[in-house]
Enzyme design. Structure first.
Site, mmCIF file in Angstrom:
data_model
loop_
_atom_site.group_PDB
_atom_site.id
_atom_site.type_symbol
_atom_site.label_atom_id
_atom_site.label_comp_id
_atom_site.label_asym_id
_atom_site.label_seq_id
_atom_site.Cartn_x
_atom_site.Cartn_y
_atom_site.Cartn_z
ATOM 1 N N ARG A 185 44.729 25.828 69.772
ATOM 2 C CA ARG A 185 44.271 24.837 70.752
ATOM 3 C C ARG A 185 43.612 23.637 70.062
ATOM 4 O O ARG A 185 42.842 23.780 69.133
ATOM 5 C CB ARG A 185 43.264 25.503 71.698
ATOM 6 N N LYS A 238 42.049 29.160 81.824
ATOM 7 C CA LYS A 238 41.116 28.862 82.912
ATOM 8 C C LYS A 238 40.860 27.367 83.047
ATOM 9 O O LYS A 238 40.912 26.833 84.143
ATOM 10 C CB LYS A 238 39.761 29.541 82.668
ATOM 11 N N ARG A 294 29.220 34.929 83.872
ATOM 12 C CA ARG A 294 29.776 35.573 82.685
ATOM 13 C C ARG A 294 29.129 36.926 82.433
ATOM 14 O O ARG A 294 29.562 37.652 81.534
ATOM 15 C CB ARG A 294 29.444 34.724 81.447
ATOM 16 N N ARG A 334 34.265 36.146 70.671
ATOM 17 C CA ARG A 334 34.234 35.764 72.088
ATOM 18 C C ARG A 334 34.960 36.797 72.949
ATOM 19 O O ARG A 334 34.538 37.092 74.061
ATOM 20 C CB ARG A 334 34.855 34.379 72.275
ATOM 21 N N ARG A 383 37.935 22.964 68.566
ATOM 22 C CA ARG A 383 36.569 23.342 68.921
ATOM 23 C C ARG A 383 36.023 24.267 67.854
ATOM 24 O O ARG A 383 36.727 25.135 67.365
ATOM 25 C CB ARG A 383 36.581 24.057 70.277
#
Ligand code: ADP
Ligand code: ZN
Length: 219
Positions: free
Chosen positions: A127, A13, A88, A171, A160
């Protein structure tokens, strides 16, 4: 054009949002980015939000809705915007709908990026983000030329806090229970469109642009 980008964490995204916003000339509004900026600056909002974010949980709706309300009231968002990471939850979607009715500024389209769950875990745990310019790398798919160093600005690459595996799983669970119901919410309103978020980022961008052109002209 008013666009919502929907999809699980790791669907790409963030990457796609930047490209789409550029192509269609609308501001990219990412609630995750706004929250992380607040955490970095140590604002009271940031301090409150951090404990939810680090656990992979959602920040309370009232906090997020107030944040988005003021952001979309800014001049650059009057003619349109791309929302990334918001709404969300169903209460967030209802609040947004009410805000937009009041402003006579209806949504044009909700674009869902779909991607299999195991692929999501693989993507997120690899990531790395540049502390300097925010560019996103991937240890496997898009590694930097030098380990731990940004190709663009020489900044340090870090993971992160919420990209650690156990948090990623949490998540995803939160996405399934709280965010997936939005697909039905927007489908009922005739706004939902789907794009398969597999292939290279350029391929996904091309599919996304092809769908979005039906709702507004690239600038
Ligand atoms: P992701 O990469 O998982 O899509 P984001 O960068 O959008 O993540 O958001 C990171 C974290 O910020 C979320 O896990 C959540 O704690 C918080 N957050 C971001 N947007 C929202 C929102 N609309 N409602 C509640 N919490 C949010
Ligand atoms: Zn950088």
């Amino acid at each position: 054009m008013r666009i919502i980008l929907l999809g699980p964490p790791g669907a790409g995204k963030g990457t796609q949002a930047v490209g789409i916003a550029e192509t269609f000339g609308v501001p990219h509004i990412s609630t995750g980015d706004i929250l992380r900026a607040n955490v970095r600056d140590g604002t009271s909002l940031g301090v409150e939000a951090k404990r939810f974010m680090d656990a992979g949980d959602l920040v309370p709706d009232e906090v997020i809705i107030g944040m988005v309300d003021s952001r979309i009231a800014e001049p650059d968002a009057v003619a349109g915007f791309l929302l990334d990471g918001f709404p969300r939850t169903v209460p967030q979607a209802e609040a947004l709908e009410a805000l937009l009715v009041e402003r006579e500024a209806p949504l044009d389209v909700v674009l869902r990026l779909s991607v299999p769950h195991d692929e999501v875990v693989r993507r997120l745990t690899g990531r790395r983000t540049c502390d300097g310019c925010g560019r996103i790398f991937h240890l496997v798919a898009d590694p930097p030329a030098t380990d731990g160093v940004c190709d663009d600005c020489g900044g340090a690459l870090t993971q992160r806090d919420d990209d650690r595996e156990e948090v990623v799983r949490r998540r995803l669970e939160v996405y399934t229970t709280q965010t997936e119901p939005l697909e039905h919410f927007y489908w009922e309103r005739g706004l939902l469109r789907d794009v398969e978020a597999v292939g290279t980022p350029e391929e996904v961008a091309a599919s996304a642009t092809a769908v979005l052109r039906q709702y507004g002209a690239p600038r």
